[in-house]
Design an enzyme around this catalytic site. Structure first.
Site, PDB file in Angstrom:
ATOM      1  N   HIS A  48       2.955  -9.400 -60.474  1.00  0.00           N
ATOM      2  CA  HIS A  48       3.494 -10.357 -59.500  1.00  0.00           C
ATOM      3  C   HIS A  48       2.874 -10.136 -58.118  1.00  0.00           C
ATOM      4  O   HIS A  48       2.497 -11.103 -57.425  1.00  0.00           O
ATOM      5  CB  HIS A  48       5.016 -10.231 -59.413  1.00  0.00           C
ATOM      6  N   HIS A  99       9.701  -2.457 -59.942  1.00  0.00           N
ATOM      7  CA  HIS A  99       8.505  -1.706 -59.556  1.00  0.00           C
ATOM      8  C   HIS A  99       8.846  -0.709 -58.469  1.00  0.00           C
ATOM      9  O   HIS A  99       9.778  -0.922 -57.677  1.00  0.00           O
ATOM     10  CB  HIS A  99       7.400  -2.632 -59.048  1.00  0.00           C
TER      11      HIS A  99
END
Length: 441
Positions: A48, A99
């Site tokens: 992303h 993340h």
């Protein structure tokens, strides 16, 4: 733009499967995600972040160097909006627990590199494709196929490879379509050769909307027809190739000699879903606050991290070295995978008894159990009854994991062909269809 997105998905997935670093530990973190498949992927680097940064930087560069002058305040507002977009995506991945900081930093750096390469060499590559010879297309296609073949095999059953294959197909289809469409009377050369002409002032809003709907319909029609057809005709071809020794098996994919036919696959596509799933997606859009919050490991990589964390805490409490790995080895029996927790080594072999899978007895939840044999998902289990509470906890940990579905070797070629076709339809096929139907300006 599509080149950058394809590069971002492919190379971030390449690195993920190469280094196999899991997502942040949960618990203590809570993860927020709408996609179940994302939980099965590794965490480093953040795809992303890669795509958000590459798109934002390229868009800012395009605004700054546009041949059409922008009002200064408008240009500044647009550039700030893209900066906000990139920052919100990058820090949003950390906020959602998907993340760590290192994941998004390296992912952002990869995105910046991809944007720089597109800005520096993208126009030259487009010209090389659209004005070159057929040899250029052949070379480009061969390079992409080699990249797909050398894509690393992960330590765990990670679906990153599937997305990389899909975007590789998209990239190949775009180059083929642009090369051929550049010489078509229906294309224009501004801003680059093989551009599809479009003017909402000339066509009007109803025709423009009709073009969009028709274009989407052709893409879904191609996917609905091509995918099941390929999954039916490719297995016999693969069996002949296997007899000639031409196939290169890939870990976590069933080889063609281990199944009779490919069943009707459900929820098998993370890029373009089948048309039957569109109503459910629209329903989710009507409930913007609906989100999936999970606590605990969701993939095998997560589970090993939790086990290592538990063992470290145990030894710390006993005054020992906190960096020691867990004591309980896990043996993955379903596909013959043995993972040694001490050294991180794996061996792998597919394990299918008595001839393979009967597609007619396929279970919707992904379990494959038939009279002819068994082939279940790659899922970790203990080879014996737990001997103590720690092993019982570890066994329960693995039983609760999200189970990836069985994947078949023919799916790789199927994805390449299907997504190449989707890309070709988008850049050339639909243009000819619009011209034929009188929907071109």
């Amino acid at each position: 733009m599509v080149h950058m997105l394809a590069a971002g998905v492919f190379f971030s997935g390449f690195i993920k499967d190469l280094v196999c670093l899991p997502r942040p530990l949960s618990p203590p973190l809570q993860r927020i995600s709408r996609s179940a498949s994302v939980a099965l992927e590794y965490g480093f680097p953040s795809t992303h972040s890669t795509n958000a940064v590459s798109v934002a930087l390229y868009a800012i560069h395009s605004i700054h160097n546009s041949s059409t002058p922008f009002i200064h305040s408008h240009a500044t507002a647009l550039q700030c909006s893209f900066i906000f977009y990139a920052i919100s995506i990058v820090f949003g991945r950390v906020y959602c627990g998907m993340h760590g900081l290192f994941d998004v930093v390296i992912g952002s750096a990869l995105g910046a590199l991809i944007a720089l390469l597109q800005i520096s060499f993208g126009p030259l590559f487009d010209t090389w494709i659209t004005t070159g010879s057929l040899e250029n297309i052949v070379v480009t296609t061969l390079i992409m196929l080699v990249l797909v073949r050398i894509h690393p095999e992960p330590a765990d059953n990670c679906p990153c490879f599937d997305d990389s294959v899909a975007f590789s197909g998209v990239f190949i289809g775009i180059q083929v379509g642009c090369y051929h469409f550049a010489g078509s009377p229906h294309s224009i050369a501004d801003p680059m050769p093989s551009t599809i002409p479009f003017s909402i002032d000339v066509l009007g809003l109803p025709i423009s909307v009709l073009r969009i709907l028709l274009g989407v319909l052709t893409v879904f029609t191609w996917r609905a027809l091509a995918k099941p057809t390929l999954l039916r005709i490719l297995p016999p071809i693969f069996r002949i190739a296997a007899l000639l020794g031409l196939l290169l098996p890939r870990k976590f994919f069933l080889n063609v000699d281990q199944y009779h036919s490919v069943p009707n696959l459900k929820k098998d596509d993370n890029v373009i879903p089948p048309a039957s799933e569109i109503p459910g997606m629209l329903s989710n859009l009507r409930h913007p606050r609906r989100r999936a919050v999970s606590v605990g490991p969701q993939s095998e990589a997560d589970a090993y991290e939790v086990m290592a964390f538990r063992e470290r805490k145990r030894r710390q409490s006993q005054g020992r070295d906190g960096m020691s790995p867990p004591l309980s080895p896990l043996v993955m029996e379903d596909h013959g995978v043995v993972r040694n927790s001490t050294h991180g080594e794996q061996t792998h072999q597919h394990k299918v008894e008595n001839g393979g899978i009967n597609a007619s007895e396929e279970h919707a939840n992904g379990d494959k159990t038939t009279a002819n044999g068994t082939a279940r998902e790659h899922i970790a289990t203990f080879p014996r009854q737990p001997q103590n509470k720690d092993e019982a906890d570890d066994e329960a940990l693995f039983r609760a994991l999200l189970r990836p579905r069985v994947r078949y070797d023919v799916e790789v070629v199927t994805k390449l062909i299907v997504y190449s076709g989707i890309a070709w339809i988008s850049v050339e096929g639909n243009a000819h269809l619009f011209a034929f139907l009188g929907l071109a300006p």
